[in-house]
Design a protein around this motif. Structure first.
Motif, PDB file in Angstrom:
ATOM      1  N   ALA A  32      44.286  34.317  36.638  1.00  0.00           N
ATOM      2  CA  ALA A  32      43.106  33.700  37.270  1.00  0.00           C
ATOM      3  C   ALA A  32      41.832  34.138  36.564  1.00  0.00           C
ATOM      4  CB  ALA A  32      43.056  34.061  38.749  1.00  0.00           C
ATOM      5  N   VAL A  33      41.765  35.395  36.142  1.00  0.00           N
ATOM      6  CA  VAL A  33      40.605  35.879  35.377  1.00  0.00           C
ATOM      7  C   VAL A  33      40.514  35.105  34.064  1.00  0.00           C
ATOM      8  CG1 VAL A  33      39.648  37.851  34.115  1.00  0.00           C
ATOM      9  CG2 VAL A  33      40.554  38.175  36.431  1.00  0.00           C
ATOM     10  N   GLN A  34      41.652  34.960  33.382  1.00  0.00           N
ATOM     11  CA  GLN A  34      41.704  34.205  32.116  1.00  0.00           C
ATOM     12  C   GLN A  34      41.197  32.785  32.315  1.00  0.00           C
ATOM     13  OE1 GLN A  34      42.882  35.017  28.844  1.00  0.00           O
ATOM     14  NE2 GLN A  34      42.199  32.970  28.299  1.00  0.00           N
ATOM     15  N   LYS A  35      41.622  32.148  33.385  1.00  0.00           N
ATOM     16  CA  LYS A  35      41.213  30.773  33.664  1.00  0.00           C
ATOM     17  C   LYS A  35      39.710  30.691  33.932  1.00  0.00           C
ATOM     18  CE  LYS A  35      42.281  26.777  36.528  1.00  0.00           C
ATOM     19  NZ  LYS A  35      43.073  26.230  37.615  1.00  0.00           N
ATOM     20  N   GLN A  36      39.192  31.656  34.674  1.00  0.00           N
ATOM     21  CA  GLN A  36      37.774  31.637  35.036  1.00  0.00           C
ATOM     22  C   GLN A  36      36.874  32.019  33.871  1.00  0.00           C
ATOM     23  OE1 GLN A  36      36.674  34.349  38.176  1.00  0.00           O
ATOM     24  NE2 GLN A  36      34.648  33.485  38.376  1.00  0.00           N
ATOM     25  N   LEU A  37      37.251  33.060  33.117  1.00  0.00           N
ATOM     26  CA  LEU A  37      36.377  33.583  32.065  1.00  0.00           C
ATOM     27  C   LEU A  37      36.746  33.104  30.662  1.00  0.00           C
ATOM     28  CD1 LEU A  37      36.050  37.316  33.225  1.00  0.00           C
ATOM     29  CD2 LEU A  37      34.538  35.378  33.762  1.00  0.00           C
ATOM     30  N   GLY A  38      37.954  32.606  30.511  1.00  0.00           N
ATOM     31  CA  GLY A  38      38.406  32.213  29.177  1.00  0.00           C
ATOM     32  C   GLY A  38      38.964  33.384  28.382  1.00  0.00           C
ATOM     33  N   THR A  39      38.941  34.559  28.957  1.00  0.00           N
ATOM     34  CA  THR A  39      39.449  35.781  28.343  1.00  0.00           C
ATOM     35  C   THR A  39      39.719  36.782  29.457  1.00  0.00           C
ATOM     36  OG1 THR A  39      39.032  37.440  26.619  1.00  0.00           O
ATOM     37  CG2 THR A  39      37.141  36.797  27.982  1.00  0.00           C
ATOM     38  N   VAL A  40      40.415  37.858  29.121  1.00  0.00           N
ATOM     39  CA  VAL A  40      40.625  38.941  30.084  1.00  0.00           C
ATOM     40  C   VAL A  40      40.025  40.204  29.468  1.00  0.00           C
ATOM     41  CG1 VAL A  40      42.296  40.291  31.409  1.00  0.00           C
ATOM     42  CG2 VAL A  40      42.741  37.866  30.962  1.00  0.00           C
ATOM     43  N   PRO A  41      38.808  40.561  29.879  1.00  0.00           N
ATOM     44  CA  PRO A  41      38.186  41.771  29.341  1.00  0.00           C
ATOM     45  C   PRO A  41      39.011  43.024  29.636  1.00  0.00           C
ATOM     46  CG  PRO A  41      36.536  40.389  30.407  1.00  0.00           C
ATOM     47  CD  PRO A  41      37.897  39.814  30.755  1.00  0.00           C
ATOM     48  N   ASN A  42      38.828  44.025  28.803  1.00  0.00           N
ATOM     49  CA  ASN A  42      39.602  45.257  28.913  1.00  0.00           C
ATOM     50  C   ASN A  42      39.471  45.930  30.273  1.00  0.00           C
ATOM     51  OD1 ASN A  42      40.705  45.010  26.383  1.00  0.00           O
ATOM     52  ND2 ASN A  42      39.249  46.393  25.396  1.00  0.00           N
ATOM     53  N   LEU A  43      38.330  45.837  30.914  1.00  0.00           N
ATOM     54  CA  LEU A  43      38.182  46.417  32.252  1.00  0.00           C
ATOM     55  C   LEU A  43      39.270  45.897  33.182  1.00  0.00           C
ATOM     56  CD1 LEU A  43      36.839  47.820  34.699  1.00  0.00           C
ATOM     57  CD2 LEU A  43      35.428  45.762  34.922  1.00  0.00           C
ATOM     58  N   PHE A  44      39.454  44.595  33.217  1.00  0.00           N
ATOM     59  CA  PHE A  44      40.460  43.989  34.097  1.00  0.00           C
ATOM     60  C   PHE A  44      41.863  44.438  33.709  1.00  0.00           C
ATOM     61  CE2 PHE A  44      36.819  41.179  34.212  1.00  0.00           C
ATOM     62  CZ  PHE A  44      36.667  40.916  35.565  1.00  0.00           C
ATOM     63  N   ARG A  45      42.103  44.513  32.413  1.00  0.00           N
ATOM     64  CA  ARG A  45      43.431  44.887  31.928  1.00  0.00           C
ATOM     65  C   ARG A  45      43.773  46.331  32.269  1.00  0.00           C
ATOM     66  NH1 ARG A  45      42.828  43.897  26.130  1.00  0.00           N
ATOM     67  NH2 ARG A  45      44.971  44.579  25.965  1.00  0.00           N
ATOM     68  N   ILE A  46      42.781  47.220  32.190  1.00  0.00           N
ATOM     69  CA  ILE A  46      43.062  48.625  32.507  1.00  0.00           C
ATOM     70  C   ILE A  46      43.222  48.817  34.010  1.00  0.00           C
ATOM     71  CG2 ILE A  46      40.741  49.649  32.706  1.00  0.00           C
ATOM     72  CD1 ILE A  46      41.821  51.794  30.666  1.00  0.00           C
ATOM     73  N   VAL A  47      42.411  48.114  34.810  1.00  0.00           N
ATOM     74  CA  VAL A  47      42.551  48.197  36.264  1.00  0.00           C
ATOM     75  C   VAL A  47      43.877  47.576  36.697  1.00  0.00           C
ATOM     76  CG1 VAL A  47      41.563  47.475  38.490  1.00  0.00           C
ATOM     77  CG2 VAL A  47      40.063  48.320  36.684  1.00  0.00           C
ATOM     78  N   ALA A  48      44.396  46.625  35.941  1.00  0.00           N
ATOM     79  CA  ALA A  48      45.663  45.947  36.272  1.00  0.00           C
ATOM     80  C   ALA A  48      46.853  46.893  36.282  1.00  0.00           C
ATOM     81  CB  ALA A  48      45.921  44.802  35.302  1.00  0.00           C
TER      82      ALA A  48
END
Length: 184
Positions: free
Chosen positions: A22-38
């Motif tokens: 959903a982040v990818q769809k909204q932003l067009g990318t997944v920033p590292n912050l989201f990936r580390i929190v994931a």
């Protein structure tokens, strides 16, 4: 290099994957912050929920970015300062003079100035506020709901600042150096 993994979406826990999609769809990318929190699906869900809810709040996007810039500087968070400088310029359309003012804990806009100054005082004082601090916000035209949202944005930004600083998240935005880090 980050202190814990910053996994690609398909390498995150299964429960994190649809959230990152959903982040990818909204932003067009997944920033590292989201990936580390994931690494923690619960933490990612909490962060996205809190952020999403505040995005629908009463505070304008420009004021939210101003607060994010100020709090990143207060908390010495290079990742968030870099990310929010990019967002402030490209999405919120803040000019360089305003971004500099925000990083200095102020704003060139009278109403936003009160919010940014309060946010910085709140962060520096670990949540402490006086009757006069709240009265100043009300005198500037902030509603009770907006005051609560300013406090919530300080908390949300402090969370991301702490995650990024504790885990040394690799910056994936044009790098902006925190002033206190540059002076140290």
């Amino acid at each position: 290099m980050s202190r814990i993994p910053t996994p690609a979406t398909e390498q995150t826990p299964e429960k994190s994957q649809p959230l990152l999609a959903a982040v990818q769809k909204q932003l067009g990318t997944v920033p590292n912050l989201f990936r580390i929190v994931a690494n923690s699906p619960a933490a990612l869900e909490a962060y996205l929920g809190f952020s999403g809810a505040l995005g629908k709040g009463a505070l304008p996007a420009k004021t939210r970015e101003r607060i994010a810039l100020a709090i990143a500087e207060v908390n010495d968070c290079g990742y968030c300062l870099s990310a929010h400088t990019y967002i402030a310029r490209n999405l919120a359309k803040l000019d360089d003079a305003e971004i500099t003012a925000n990083r200095n804990g102020a704003s060139n806009d009278v109403k936003a100035d009160a919010a940014v100054r309060f946010a910085v005082k709140l962060a520096g004082g670990r949540g402490q506020a006086s009757d006069a601090d709240i009265a100043a916000l009300k005198d500037t035209g902030y509603s009770d709901a907006e005051i609560v949202e300013i406090i919530a944005h300080v908390a949300l930004n402090t969370f991301t600042n702490y995650v990024n600083e504790a885990l040394k998240t690799e910056i994936d935005f044009p790098v902006v150096t925190v002033r206190t880090a540059a002076a140290a």
